[in-house]
Each structure stands twice: as C-alpha cells, then as structure tokens.
Design an enzyme around this catalytic site. Structure first.
Site, PDB file in Angstrom:
ATOM      1  N   ASN A  58      -3.950   7.395   6.137  1.00 22.00           N
ATOM      2  CA  ASN A  58      -4.280   6.111   5.518  1.00 22.00           C
ATOM      3  C   ASN A  58      -5.692   6.208   4.941  1.00 22.00           C
ATOM      4  O   ASN A  58      -6.622   6.601   5.636  1.00 22.00           O
ATOM      5  CB  ASN A  58      -4.200   4.974   6.551  1.00 22.00           C
ATOM      6  N   LYS A 112       9.387   1.184   0.572  1.00 23.46           N
ATOM      7  CA  LYS A 112       8.838   2.368   1.249  1.00 23.46           C
ATOM      8  C   LYS A 112       9.987   3.287   1.657  1.00 23.46           C
ATOM      9  O   LYS A 112      10.958   2.845   2.274  1.00 23.46           O
ATOM     10  CB  LYS A 112       8.013   1.951   2.464  1.00 23.46           C
ATOM     11  N   GLY A 128      -2.263  11.986   0.298  1.00 23.99           N
ATOM     12  CA  GLY A 128      -1.984  10.682   0.908  1.00 23.99           C
ATOM     13  C   GLY A 128      -0.530  10.553   1.289  1.00 23.99           C
ATOM     14  O   GLY A 128      -0.159   9.670   2.057  1.00 23.99           O
ATOM     15  N   THR A 129       0.290  11.422   0.739  1.00 19.36           N
ATOM     16  CA  THR A 129       1.736  11.371   0.987  1.00 19.36           C
ATOM     17  C   THR A 129       2.017  11.460   2.486  1.00 19.36           C
ATOM     18  O   THR A 129       1.352  12.211   3.200  1.00 19.36           O
ATOM     19  CB  THR A 129       2.399  12.548   0.228  1.00 19.36           C
ATOM     20  N   SER A 130       3.019  10.719   2.919  1.00 16.37           N
ATOM     21  CA  SER A 130       3.350  10.686   4.352  1.00 16.37           C
ATOM     22  C   SER A 130       4.373  11.774   4.692  1.00 16.37           C
ATOM     23  O   SER A 130       4.771  12.541   3.828  1.00 16.37           O
ATOM     24  CB  SER A 130       3.867   9.294   4.712  1.00 16.37           C
ATOM     25  N   HIS A 157       5.697  -2.919   6.108  1.00 14.67           N
ATOM     26  CA  HIS A 157       5.477  -2.413   4.741  1.00 14.67           C
ATOM     27  C   HIS A 157       6.401  -3.071   3.731  1.00 14.67           C
ATOM     28  O   HIS A 157       7.421  -3.662   4.091  1.00 14.67           O
ATOM     29  CB  HIS A 157       5.698  -0.894   4.712  1.00 14.67           C
ATOM     30  N   GLY A 208       3.526   6.601  -9.980  1.00 12.69           N
ATOM     31  CA  GLY A 208       3.915   5.780  -8.828  1.00 12.69           C
ATOM     32  C   GLY A 208       2.918   4.662  -8.557  1.00 12.69           C
ATOM     33  O   GLY A 208       1.898   4.530  -9.244  1.00 12.69           O
ATOM     34  N   THR A 244       0.860   6.272   9.043  1.00 12.83           N
ATOM     35  CA  THR A 244      -0.227   5.649   9.818  1.00 12.83           C
ATOM     36  C   THR A 244       0.232   5.390  11.254  1.00 12.83           C
ATOM     37  O   THR A 244      -0.501   5.668  12.212  1.00 12.83           O
ATOM     38  CB  THR A 244      -0.643   4.320   9.147  1.00 12.83           C
ATOM     39  N   ALA A 287      -4.675  12.543   4.673  1.00 11.77           N
ATOM     40  CA  ALA A 287      -5.164  11.236   5.140  1.00 11.77           C
ATOM     41  C   ALA A 287      -3.961  10.313   5.363  1.00 11.77           C
ATOM     42  O   ALA A 287      -3.382   9.826   4.386  1.00 11.77           O
ATOM     43  CB  ALA A 287      -6.109  10.635   4.114  1.00 11.77           C
TER      44      ALA A 287
HETATM   45  N1  LIG Z   1      -2.473   7.654   2.712  1.00  9.79           N
HETATM   46  C1  LIG Z   1      -2.472   6.399   2.222  1.00  9.79           C
HETATM   47  O1  LIG Z   1      -3.447   5.630   2.369  1.00  9.79           O
HETATM   48  C2  LIG Z   1      -1.275   5.923   1.466  1.00  9.79           C
HETATM   49  C3  LIG Z   1      -0.189   6.729   1.374  1.00  9.79           C
HETATM   50  N2  LIG Z   1       0.913   6.322   0.716  1.00  9.79           N
HETATM   51  C4  LIG Z   1       1.974   7.319   0.616  1.00  9.79           C
HETATM   52  O2  LIG Z   1       1.898   7.889  -0.679  1.00  9.79           O
HETATM   53  C5  LIG Z   1       3.208   8.238  -1.121  1.00  9.79           C
HETATM   54  C6  LIG Z   1       3.474   7.556  -2.461  1.00  9.79           C
HETATM   55  O3  LIG Z   1       3.548   6.154  -2.253  1.00  9.79           O
HETATM   56  P1  LIG Z   1       3.894   5.166  -3.466  1.00  9.79           P
HETATM   57  O4  LIG Z   1       2.933   5.390  -4.572  1.00  9.79           O
HETATM   58  O5  LIG Z   1       4.038   3.838  -2.867  1.00  9.79           O
HETATM   59  O6  LIG Z   1       5.323   5.730  -3.897  1.00  9.79           O
HETATM   60  P2  LIG Z   1       6.014   5.666  -5.328  1.00  9.79           P
HETATM   61  O7  LIG Z   1       7.461   5.959  -5.092  1.00  9.79           O
HETATM   62  O8  LIG Z   1       5.618   4.444  -6.057  1.00  9.79           O
HETATM   63  O9  LIG Z   1       5.355   6.906  -6.109  1.00  9.79           O
HETATM   64  C7  LIG Z   1       5.666   8.246  -5.899  1.00  9.79           C
HETATM   65  C8  LIG Z   1       5.734   8.894  -7.282  1.00  9.79           C
HETATM   66  O10 LIG Z   1       5.813  10.304  -7.132  1.00  9.79           O
HETATM   67  C9  LIG Z   1       6.718  10.789  -8.123  1.00  9.79           C
HETATM   68  N3  LIG Z   1       7.140  12.120  -7.744  1.00  9.79           N
HETATM   69  C10 LIG Z   1       8.102  12.490  -6.877  1.00  9.79           C
HETATM   70  N4  LIG Z   1       8.148  13.828  -6.803  1.00  9.79           N
HETATM   71  C11 LIG Z   1       7.192  14.311  -7.620  1.00  9.79           C
HETATM   72  C12 LIG Z   1       6.728  15.607  -7.954  1.00  9.79           C
HETATM   73  N5  LIG Z   1       7.295  16.706  -7.427  1.00  9.79           N
HETATM   74  N6  LIG Z   1       5.702  15.726  -8.818  1.00  9.79           N
HETATM   75  C13 LIG Z   1       5.117  14.639  -9.360  1.00  9.79           C
HETATM   76  N7  LIG Z   1       5.511  13.369  -9.094  1.00  9.79           N
HETATM   77  C14 LIG Z   1       6.533  13.227  -8.221  1.00  9.79           C
HETATM   78  C15 LIG Z   1       7.808   9.729  -8.174  1.00  9.79           C
HETATM   79  O11 LIG Z   1       8.590   9.825  -9.356  1.00  9.79           O
HETATM   80  C16 LIG Z   1       6.963   8.455  -8.090  1.00  9.79           C
HETATM   81  O12 LIG Z   1       6.549   8.051  -9.386  1.00  9.79           O
HETATM   82  C17 LIG Z   1       4.158   7.833   0.001  1.00  9.79           C
HETATM   83  O13 LIG Z   1       4.413   8.939   0.833  1.00  9.79           O
HETATM   84  C18 LIG Z   1       3.369   6.764   0.753  1.00  9.79           C
HETATM   85  O14 LIG Z   1       3.746   6.672   2.094  1.00  9.79           O
HETATM   86  C19 LIG Z   1       0.981   5.106   0.117  1.00  9.79           C
HETATM   87  C20 LIG Z   1      -0.055   4.236   0.208  1.00  9.79           C
HETATM   88  C21 LIG Z   1      -1.278   4.577   0.886  1.00  9.79           C
HETATM   89  O1  LIG Z   2       4.014   3.770   1.658  1.00 11.53           O
HETATM   90  C1  LIG Z   2       3.007   3.034   1.792  1.00 11.53           C
HETATM   91  O2  LIG Z   2       2.868   1.990   1.160  1.00 11.53           O
HETATM   92  C2  LIG Z   2       1.970   3.453   2.738  1.00 11.53           C
HETATM   93  N1  LIG Z   2       2.063   4.613   3.281  1.00 11.53           N
HETATM   94  C3  LIG Z   2       1.154   5.184   4.208  1.00 11.53           C
HETATM   95  C4  LIG Z   2       1.827   5.360   5.543  1.00 11.53           C
HETATM   96  O3  LIG Z   2       2.989   5.804   5.576  1.00 11.53           O
HETATM   97  O4  LIG Z   2       1.195   5.085   6.564  1.00 11.53           O
HETATM   98  C5  LIG Z   2      -0.164   4.440   4.274  1.00 11.53           C
HETATM   99  C6  LIG Z   2      -0.051   2.962   4.159  1.00 11.53           C
HETATM  100  O5  LIG Z   2       0.510   2.468   5.322  1.00 11.53           O
HETATM  101  C7  LIG Z   2       0.791   2.577   2.948  1.00 11.53           C
END
Ligand SMILES: NC(=O)C1=CN([C@@H]2O[C@H](COP(=O)(O)OP(=O)(O)OC[C@H]3O[C@@H](n4cnc5c(N)ncnc54)[C@H](O)[C@@H]3O)[C@@H](O)[C@H]2O)C=CC1
Ligand SMILES: O=C(O)C1=N[C@H](C(=O)O)C[C@H](O)C1
Length: 247
Positions: A106, A138, A77-79, A134, A14, A145, A104
C-alpha cells in the site's frame, strides 16, 4: 542540474496507472519515458531507469523478469505477492545486484502507519481480525494490504510468545469466519462506492481497539509512488513495504 529519473509506467491505462502517469509527468525531477498498456511491447520501456508496475497479479512477474534482465529497478504496487514470489525476485536480483525492487502493498502514508500501529498493538490483545473493504472491480481478495497486515500481526504475536487466538472458528456456512491468513481472520468486503479501506480490530478483556484507514481517492497513493521512485535507485535488492523508505 541533475538529469531527471527516467520512469516507465506498466498498466498505464488502469485506475492506478493513469494517476501514476499524471503524477510522474508533473514531477520536475522525473521524466515519463513510457506508458505501457496491456498488449503494448515492453521494449518501448527499455530506456527507463525505474518501472512502476500497476498491472495485475497474473502479469507482474513476467514484467519483473523482463525488466530485471535489463537491470531496470522497479516500484511495484500490484498485489498478489507470496513468499515464493519474493524468493524468485531475490534470485533474479542476484544476477543484477545494482537493481532495486520495492514491493509496496500500500502506497498510502496513512495505510503504512495503520499497518505499523497494528503490528505494535498485536502483542497486547488476544484477538485480532482484519476487515478490508474495496471497490467492486478489485480482481483479488484478500487485498495485498490485508495479507501484509496479517503477516505483521502473526510475526508480532509469535515474537511475544502468544499462541493461536482463542476465538471460535466453527462455521455453519463455509467462509462465515473469513479467511485464515497466518492465523489471522480476514474478511473482504466489495461494494459500490468504496475505494480502499481497512479496519484492524483487536480485542482483550473488556476492551477493543480499532485501527482504521480510508483511501477516498487514488491520489492518496501518489506521494508514496513518487517517494518509491526517488529512493529505489539508491536501494539495491528487494524491499517489502514503503516503511523503510520513510524518514
Ligand atoms: N500498492 C498500492 O497502494 C495499490 C495497489 N493497487 C494494485 O495495483 C493493481 C492495479 O490496480 P488498478 O489500477 O485498480 O487496476 P486496473 O484493472 O484499473 O488497472 C490495471 C491495468 O493493467 C493493464 N495490464 C494488465 N496486464 C498488463 C501488462 N502485461 N502490461 C501492461 N498493462 C497491463 C490492464 O489492462 C489495466 O489497464 C492491482 O493489483 C491493485 O491491487 C491498487 C491501488 C493501490
Ligand atoms: O486494488 C486496490 O484498489 C488496492 N489494492 C491494494 C491492495 O490489494 O491492498 C492497495 C489498496 O488497498 C488498493
């Protein structure tokens, strides 16, 4: 020389997971032992000491259950986390007291500070609203966050003895005033060109205060991800928010 920490990334293909794989592989004190995509067997990550979950709200709880049964610590990090989910994780952790889980909302250091500043400001203003923005792919709204920030603002208002906000809530069109999270209005914008941004707008007599954070690139999250991995092994139990891992 101490052995590197063995790290697995879930959601490795991802947007965030691919950055995390690069960041872990480039860190001399960490070893990337598994990069798991959707459909890959989790058993390939059984040797990890820490799993980084960057999947989606529908997958993360199964991953946590699988890893915690094996005593593996997590940086998540997953939401999509609710109080009910936190309780479930605490119950799993009770069976494996040496494991740690960091959730976390964020990983951006600036975003953590933005949330802290918002919590500090909340007691001084009668109105507070959150506008999160975003990228258009998303999957969830509102963001993790924004949900966490709303909770912090609500807690700060409650402990200052502030009641509900006095602002109009009447809507001619449902949703026009945003979602109500713990009494705080949250507006979720999705648009091409955006990455991850949030404004917290406070209002009082004759003045406003706006606290804004922008992640312009997903590399902004990586120092926080690595910090979480390095510290979680020394923090058994559930930690919510990166704050307490910062010096
Ligand atoms: N805490 C933070 O700072 C941040 C959190 N996020 C969160 O992180 C998560 C991922 O965001 P993105 O990378 O943008 O999403 P994305 O959709 O690009 O990546 C998610 C990946 O997980 C894979 N996946 C789904 N189920 C799976 C499983 N059971 N096992 C392994 N892989 C699996 C998908 O095929 C995809 O490749 C979201 O919930 C997002 O909100 C995103 C950015 C920052
Ligand atoms: O999906 C994102 O991109 C992000 N997800 C996190 C959230 O749901 O707050 C962290 C950040 O905002 C990016």
């Amino acid at each position: 020389m101490t052995e590197p920490i063995r790290v697995g990334v879930l959601g490795a293909k991802g947007r965030m997971g691919s950055e995390a794989c690069k960041a872990v592989a480039a860190a001399a004190d960490l070893e990337l032992v598994a990069a798991i995509g959707r459909g890959d067997p989790l058993d390939a990550a059984a040797d990890a000491q820490v799993l980084i979950d960057l999947t989606n709200p529908g997958a993360v709880m199964d991953n946590l259950r699988w890893g915690l049964e094996r005593g593996i610590s997590f940086v998540v990090g997953t939401s999509g986390f609710t109080e009910q989910r936190h309780e479930q994780i605490r119950a799993w952790l009770a069976e494996k007291p040496s494991a740690g889980v960091l959730i976390a909302p964020n990983f951006g250091i600036g975003a953590v500070l933005m949330m802290q500043f918002a919590a500090k400001a909340a007691r001084y203003f009668e109105s507070a609203e959150i506008i999160e923005q975003h990228h258009p792919r998303k999957l969830d709204a509102p963001s993790g966050t924004a949900t966490h920030t709303a909770r912090l603002i609500a807690q700060a208002r409650a402990s200052a003895g502030l009641g509900p906000m006095p602002d109009a809530t009447k809507e001619e069109v449902p949703g026009a005033r945003g979602a109500d999270l713990d009494g705080v209005r949250v507006h979720a914008v999705r648009a091409a060109g955006l990455v991850a941004h949030q404004e917290v707008l406070f209002g009082s007599l004759g003045e406003t205060l706006t606290i804004r954070h922008d992640s312009l690139d997903r590399v902004s999250f990586m120092p926080g991800v690595l910090l979480g991995v390095r510290k979680v092994l020394g923090r058994p139990g559930l930690t919510i928010g990166l704050d307490s891992f910062l010096d």
